[in-house]
Each structure stands twice: as C-alpha cells, then as structure tokens.
Design an enzyme around this catalytic site. Structure first.
Site, PDB file in Angstrom:
ATOM      1  N   VAL A  87       0.861  -1.175   0.000  1.00 32.00           N
ATOM      2  CA  VAL A  87       0.000   0.000   0.000  1.00 32.00           C
ATOM      3  C   VAL A  87       0.901   1.230   0.000  1.00 32.00           C
ATOM      4  O   VAL A  87       1.875   1.297   0.762  1.00 32.00           O
ATOM      5  CB  VAL A  87      -0.924   0.028   1.237  1.00 32.00           C
ATOM      6  CG1 VAL A  87      -1.819   1.269   1.205  1.00 32.00           C
ATOM      7  CG2 VAL A  87      -1.763  -1.244   1.306  1.00 32.00           C
ATOM      8  N   CYS A  88       0.603   2.195  -0.868  1.00 37.01           N
ATOM      9  CA  CYS A  88       1.305   3.471  -0.870  1.00 37.01           C
ATOM     10  C   CYS A  88       2.807   3.245  -1.081  1.00 37.01           C
ATOM     11  O   CYS A  88       3.218   2.477  -1.953  1.00 37.01           O
ATOM     12  CB  CYS A  88       0.992   4.200   0.436  1.00 37.01           C
ATOM     13  SG  CYS A  88       1.469   5.933   0.498  1.00 37.01           S
ATOM     14  N   THR A  89       3.638   3.870  -0.292  1.00 38.06           N
ATOM     15  CA  THR A  89       5.087   3.769  -0.460  1.00 38.06           C
ATOM     16  C   THR A  89       5.654   2.434   0.016  1.00 38.06           C
ATOM     17  O   THR A  89       6.863   2.203  -0.097  1.00 38.06           O
ATOM     18  CB  THR A  89       5.803   4.908   0.293  1.00 38.06           C
ATOM     19  OG1 THR A  89       5.364   4.914   1.656  1.00 38.06           O
ATOM     20  CG2 THR A  89       5.492   6.250  -0.352  1.00 38.06           C
TER      21      THR A  89
ATOM     22  N   THR B 226       2.760   3.374  -6.946  1.00 34.96           N
ATOM     23  CA  THR B 226       2.975   3.825  -5.575  1.00 34.96           C
ATOM     24  C   THR B 226       2.294   5.179  -5.418  1.00 34.96           C
ATOM     25  O   THR B 226       1.601   5.638  -6.322  1.00 34.96           O
ATOM     26  CB  THR B 226       4.491   3.918  -5.255  1.00 34.96           C
ATOM     27  OG1 THR B 226       4.665   4.198  -3.870  1.00 34.96           O
ATOM     28  CG2 THR B 226       5.180   4.988  -6.088  1.00 34.96           C
TER      29      THR B 226
END
Length: 318
Positions: free
Chosen positions: A106-108, A126
């Site tokens: 998730v995300c970074t 990302t």
C-alpha cells in the site's frame, strides 16, 4: 481462513493497515467463504507507533513466521525511507513472501517490496509523489504512476493511502467475485471502482526549473497570460528565439515540451478555479485559454480520467 499478513514498522501510515484490514474483515462478516484472518507482523513483536502517534500491536515477528499466507501486504508511510535501510525488515519481507500466494503493498510500501527484490521485472505503482523516484531507483520495475492499483501476476501494488482500500476490494473480487466486493464497498461507503487515476490528487505540474532567466520569466508570464497566444511560435517570439531553438532549449531545461507544459499550466489553473469558484464551465475554459467547455472536458478526461464537473464536486473548497 485466508491469512492476510500485514507488515508494519515504526512510523507507518495507520490507514495503510486499517483500510485493507477493514475490507477483509467486512468481507468475512458478509459471508466470504473461506473468510480472512488479518495478522500483523514486524521485525519485533510488540507495540509499533504509527505516524499519527497511535500505537498498534504486532503479534508476530517476521523472522519467526512459518505459516502459509494468502496475502502478504506491506504498509507505507513517510518513514519508509528509513525502513528501506533496515536490512532485517527487508530480509523479513523477502522471507515471508516465500510463504505467500500473493504479495502486495500500500502506498510507499512499494519501495520495501522493490528493495526486497519482489518487483523485479514487474509493473507497479505507488503514491503519486514517489512514482518518479521508484522509476529512477528501480529501473527493472515498470512504474505506472497514474494507476490506483496494479496487479502483475501474484504481485499487487497500490497508490497512496486510501488506495489500499481499492486494492483490498480488488483482491476480494478476485477471490470471491464482484458481488461480494460490491457489498463490502457499500458497507464501508466507498467506491468499488474509483473513477479516474491518481493524477486527480497529485500536484498539477511537474517540470524541472529552467536555468535560463529568460525561460523562468517566460513561465511567470505564461501563468499571467493563459488566454494569450501560447503556441510554439508565440512563445518563441516572446523570448526572441527561433521556434526550433526555443523548443530544443525548453525541452533540455524543463524535461517537457512547450506544448505539454502549456497544457499542464492551463489544467492547473482550471483546477484552481474549479476548486475555489462557482464559475460556469465556459468561463473557466475561456479564463485558462482552453476556449470551450468541450476542450476543457476533453483535456480533463485525458489527463485526470474524470470530467471537470466531477472534479469540482469532489474537490471544491467553497
């Protein structure tokens, strides 16, 4: 039960954990068979502080994990750069992935998967702010910066923060079909399929600052004269260059073409007007030099994936 092992570290984003966890928990409550069991792991078992100061408990140590995993999901956060240098954490993720049918982030958290070598030769996304860095640091990864989530075989990656919910819903749909995923989305009051890509949430303009004072002055002039002649010939005349020389210099110093830069500046100005005023679409289009609502609509769809009216409804500030 399908085990979802979520990996965390100090300073991770709480919503990166809570969003997907609630999707899987809701799916189980709404009849997913088999259901999901969410577990949390870190390099050390015990309390882990999130970026918001909330403390969660990691009940498992990555190095000691030996149970089959349906989905290994790595959270992101602003401290991911420090976490990426934690060799024990990266090795723990790589090891846990050997027990997993599916790996995701998730995300970074994508950067941790990349450091663990789990994205080599694959497509990934990302948080919009990290797309360029991901492509630069990991050339073996095909970065798709505008996607809300990307599935490449058994590897899933998502855009920033709340996009982890989109990712988890897609996983539920893959496991149990779209009807259950739709019910989960309704229960959580979220989109099943979020319209548009993540460009609608990102900074509107990404270009290198030019070194030449004449080009910097031109950029300021463009912002103040959006309805002027901003064609290649018009801009070249403004700085006293031939069109060919101007185009070559502009691309060299900003990393983008004059036409693309002008369009991005106009989109940025239109976004600000849509967010802060109730001007009708024809006035917005005219004010930023796009001429007509049809052109405004076409450019918004091409760059942001949603029409300007929907953008206004979602991001209005007045």
């Amino acid at each position: 039960m399908r085990v979802v092992l979520m990996v965390v570290y100090d300073g991770f984003q709480l919503l990166d954990l809570a969003g997907p966890a609630d999707v899987f928990t809701a799916a189980a409550a709404l009849g997913a068979t088999p259901g999901y069991r969410v577990e949390v792991a870190a390099t050390r078992a015990g309390p882990v502080r999130t970026s918001s100061g909330v403390v969660v408990t990691a009940e498992h140590t990555l190095a000691d994990w030996h149970e089959p995993v349906n989905t290994l999901l790595v959270a992101g956060g602003l401290t991911v750069w420090t976490a990426s240098a934690d060799l024990e954490l990266v090795a723990g993720i790589r090891r846990a992935a050997t027990y997993a049918e599916r790996v995701g982030s998730v995300c970074t958290g994508t950067f941790l998967l990349a450091h663990a070598g789990l994205l080599d030769g694959r497509r990934a996304t990302t948080h919009w702010s990290g797309g360029e860095l991901l492509a630069e640091q990991f050339p073996s990864v095909t970065t798709e910066p505008d996607r809300i989530y990307v599935r490449d075989g058994p590897v899933w990656t998502s855009a920033g923060v709340t996009a982890g919910i989109d990712l988890a819903l897609a996983i539920v749909a893959a496991d149990h079909g779209p009807d259950l995923a739709r019910e989960v989305a309704r229960w959580l009051v979220v989109y099943l399929h979020r319209p548009g890509g993540q460009s609608q949430f990102s900074a509107p303009l990404a270009a290198n600052p030019p070194k030449r004072n004449s080009l910097r002055t031109l950029q300021v002039w463009m912002e103040d004269h959006l309805s002027a002649d901003l064609s290649l010939a018009g801009l070249a005349e403004q700085v006293g260059m031939s069109t060919r020389h101007f185009s070559r210099v502009f691309v060299s110093e900003t990393g983008t073409t004059p036409a693309r830069y002008v369009e991005q500046v106009r989109i940025g100005a239109a976004r600000r007007l849509l967010e802060t005023t109730d001007q009708p679409m024809d006035r917005v289009a005219a004010a930023v030099g796009l001429g007509s609502p049809e052109t405004l609509y076409r450019i918004f769809h091409r760059h942001l994936g949603i029409p300007p009216g929907e953008y206004r409804a979602r991001f209005t500030r007045f």
